[in-house]
Design an enzyme around this catalytic site. Structure first.
Site, PDB file in Angstrom:
ATOM      1  N   LYS A 111      34.085 -54.677 -56.593  1.00 26.98           N
ATOM      2  CA  LYS A 111      35.466 -54.916 -56.154  1.00 26.98           C
ATOM      3  C   LYS A 111      35.932 -56.343 -56.482  1.00 26.98           C
ATOM      4  O   LYS A 111      37.117 -56.588 -56.677  1.00 26.98           O
ATOM      5  CB  LYS A 111      35.604 -54.684 -54.650  1.00 26.98           C
ATOM      6  CG  LYS A 111      35.151 -53.325 -54.139  1.00 26.98           C
ATOM      7  CD  LYS A 111      36.203 -52.249 -54.325  1.00 26.98           C
ATOM      8  CE  LYS A 111      35.861 -50.950 -53.620  1.00 26.98           C
ATOM      9  NZ  LYS A 111      34.639 -50.281 -54.101  1.00 26.98           N
TER      10      LYS A 111
HETATM   11  C1  LIG Z   1      34.257 -49.068 -54.655  1.00 25.68           C
HETATM   12  C2  LIG Z   1      32.880 -48.807 -55.150  1.00 25.68           C
HETATM   13  C3  LIG Z   1      32.564 -47.698 -55.970  1.00 25.68           C
HETATM   14  C4  LIG Z   1      33.589 -46.647 -56.364  1.00 25.68           C
HETATM   15  O1  LIG Z   1      34.552 -47.125 -57.246  1.00 25.68           O
HETATM   16  P1  LIG Z   1      35.931 -46.313 -57.430  1.00 25.68           P
HETATM   17  O2  LIG Z   1      36.788 -47.191 -58.247  1.00 25.68           O
HETATM   18  O3  LIG Z   1      36.468 -46.114 -56.038  1.00 25.68           O
HETATM   19  O4  LIG Z   1      35.602 -45.026 -58.088  1.00 25.68           O
HETATM   20  C5  LIG Z   1      31.257 -47.553 -56.415  1.00 25.68           C
HETATM   21  N1  LIG Z   1      30.295 -48.424 -56.047  1.00 25.68           N
HETATM   22  C6  LIG Z   1      30.561 -49.489 -55.263  1.00 25.68           C
HETATM   23  C7  LIG Z   1      29.438 -50.396 -54.884  1.00 25.68           C
HETATM   24  C8  LIG Z   1      31.855 -49.733 -54.792  1.00 25.68           C
HETATM   25  O5  LIG Z   1      32.092 -50.781 -53.997  1.00 25.68           O
END
Ligand SMILES: *Cc1c(COP(=O)(O)O)cnc(C)c1O
Length: 476
Positions: A111
């Site tokens: 993120k």
């Molecule tokens: C948010 C997240 C995901 C999923 O990503 P999306 O964009 O929602 O598909 C996968 N792994 C981690 C560690 C995340 O924080």
């Protein structure tokens, strides 16, 4: 470049407006009116470009009228806090198999790739449109997004952020990450209740007209930073473009992506459509495998049990960003129809034509917790590489499908972020929890605990307040 709604019932807007408002007024998501392509000159440069240069080339395509120097400036600032010189380094595991590490930012998960840049982009949009209000971001979090948003917005001019987390719903480390948060424009509250209570409280604040009117007088505009905002998607296109050009020596590069809300993998689709040398896009899911079924059959059906797994960021039954892909593969009338069906009955089925177009780019596979744990153990034993549970799901999917090299498994979190489950997967018998698990994992792997997690024990606590979910407006 204009931005239009996936549901086709709102007027087109500028990039600034799309980023400042997040959701389109008709309930749809903003998408670019067309997907820009790299020209020959750009492609030549991208083959040897740095991360920052690639980011500038990609961002410019979607943000016309922005000052190039200003864009370059916020890109540099955004990734300066990462613990590697390259914010998204690639590690080779074996012949033709690579890992793209997206967790070298301040909160050790992917993120950060978007949330370090998006607040600065928002601040730029605010200045460009000349709105005078301060943007006040509200976030309800089950743990990870809250911390990433706090780090992203801290001390960004013209913005402020308030995060609500469930008092009994986050881990020791997650709580420590939030209540020690630095920055002059941040506030953090525990909500008495669970994640749903925190989310309901924030939804109520957004719907509270009296509050909005009061804040408007104080020159404050409420906004959100969730993953349907175009400003969160755009920075994610960059690492796919960069990695594809870096690894492509003839054969296009395939990506396997641990997926929840479909934002990360959708960015790979945009990168491919822009002309980056990308082959298959593999959507990897945990036991919540709605997307696996959808990509294989064309039927999206959320009517199934919800599983709590060791890869919690992928525990999702309705993936909001899929709506953008559906729009690009069909049109707004179809999107409206399918979203209405999903709302009314919990499922919809796309046309054969759309399914064929979808399968031209995407594959899908899933694995359960036991298999993810075995994958963590086996990868560590055979390749001396430590996977977090989300990345392990992608690794399992990569193994299951007949992919052509080069294949890149996208790694979305540091194994230290999920130390307890990783230790268990390695067969470590100790009962280490919280900070003890970080030290234990460091001890047995020989890797050091990421600095931002290690320092939490020493940082002073700044936030103590608890609010009732029905009284959240009192914090303003
Ligand atoms: C948010 C997240 C995901 C999923 O990503 P999306 O964009 O929602 O598909 C996968 N792994 C981690 C560690 C995340 O924080």
């Amino acid at each position: 470049m204009k931005y239009i709604s996936t549901r086709g019932l709102s007027a087109p807007v500028s990039a600034e407006e799309a980023i400042l408002t997040g959701l389109a007024p008709d309930g749809g998501l903003f998408v670019p009116a067309y997907i820009p392509r790299f020209d020959d000159g750009e492609i030549e440069k991208l083959r040897s470009a740095s991360y920052g240069e690639t980011a500038l080339t990609v961002l410019k395509k979607y943000l016309d009228g922005f000052d190039e120097k200003e864009l370059a400036g916020i890109i540099e600032e955004a990734y300066a806090s990462f613990d590697t010189a390259d914010p998204a380094p690639v590690t080779a595991l074996s012949d033709g198999l690579y890992v793209l590490e997206l967790w070298h930012g301040p909160t050790c998960a992917f993120k950060d790739m978007a949330l370090q840049l998006m607040p600065r982009l928002l601040s730029l949009c605010r200045r460009k449109t000349g709105i005078r209000e301060e943007i006040h971001i509200l976030v309800a979090t089950s743990g990870d997004t809250g911390k990433a948003a706090l780090e992203g917005f801290r001390d960004v001019p013209g913005t402020r952020i308030t995060v609500f987390y469930p008092h009994d719903g986050v881990s020791t480390v997650q709580q420590a990450q939030m209540v020690t948060q630095r920055g002059e424009n941040v506030r953090v509250y525990a909500v008495n209740g669970n994640f749903d209570d925190a989310q309901t409280a924030v939804k109520r604040l957004f719907a509270d007209r009296e509050l909005a009117a009061r804040l408007k007088k104080e020159n404050v505009l409420l906004s959100s930073a969730n993953s349907i905002n175009w400003g969160r998607l755009l920075p994610q296109i960059v690492y796919y473009v960069r990695t594809a050009f870096l690894l492509c020596a003839g054969e296009p590069v395939s990506f396997v992506v641990p997926t929840g809300n479909f934002g990360n993998i959708l960015a790979a689709y945009y990168a491919k459509r822009m002309g980056a040398p990308i082959g298959r896009l593999v959507c990897a899911s945990n036991a919540n495998n709605v997307l696996t079924d959808f990509i294989r059959t064309g039927c999206y059906d959320r009517r199934r049990p919800f599983h709590k797994t060791i890869s919690p960021s992928m525990d999702i039954l309705v993936s909001s960003n899929l709506e953008r892909l559906l729009y690009h593969l069909s049109d707004s009338e179809h999107v409206r129809e399918w979203m209405e069906r999903l709302n009314a009955s919990g499922s919809y089925t796309v046309t054969d034509q759309v399914l064929t177009a979808l399968q031209e780019h995407f594959d899908a596979a899933y694995c359960d917790d036991d298999e993810a744990r075995r994958m963590i153990g086996r990868t560590y034993e055979e390749k001396a590489y430590l996977l977090d549970p989300h990345t392990a799901v992608a690794m399992a999917a990569a193994e299951r499908l007949p992919l052509q090299a080069p294949t890149v498994v996208v790694s979305t979190a540091s194994p230290f972020k999920f130390a307890k489950d990783v230790l268990q997967s390695l067969g470590d018998e100790g009962e280490a929890d919280g900070f003890a698990a970080l030290d234990r994992l460091s001890h047995i792997s020989g890797l050091s605990v990421p600095r931002s997690l290690a320092e939490l024990k020493e940082l002073p606590r700044r936030f103590y307040e608890t609010v009732d979910p029905g009284k959240a407006e009192n914090v303003f």
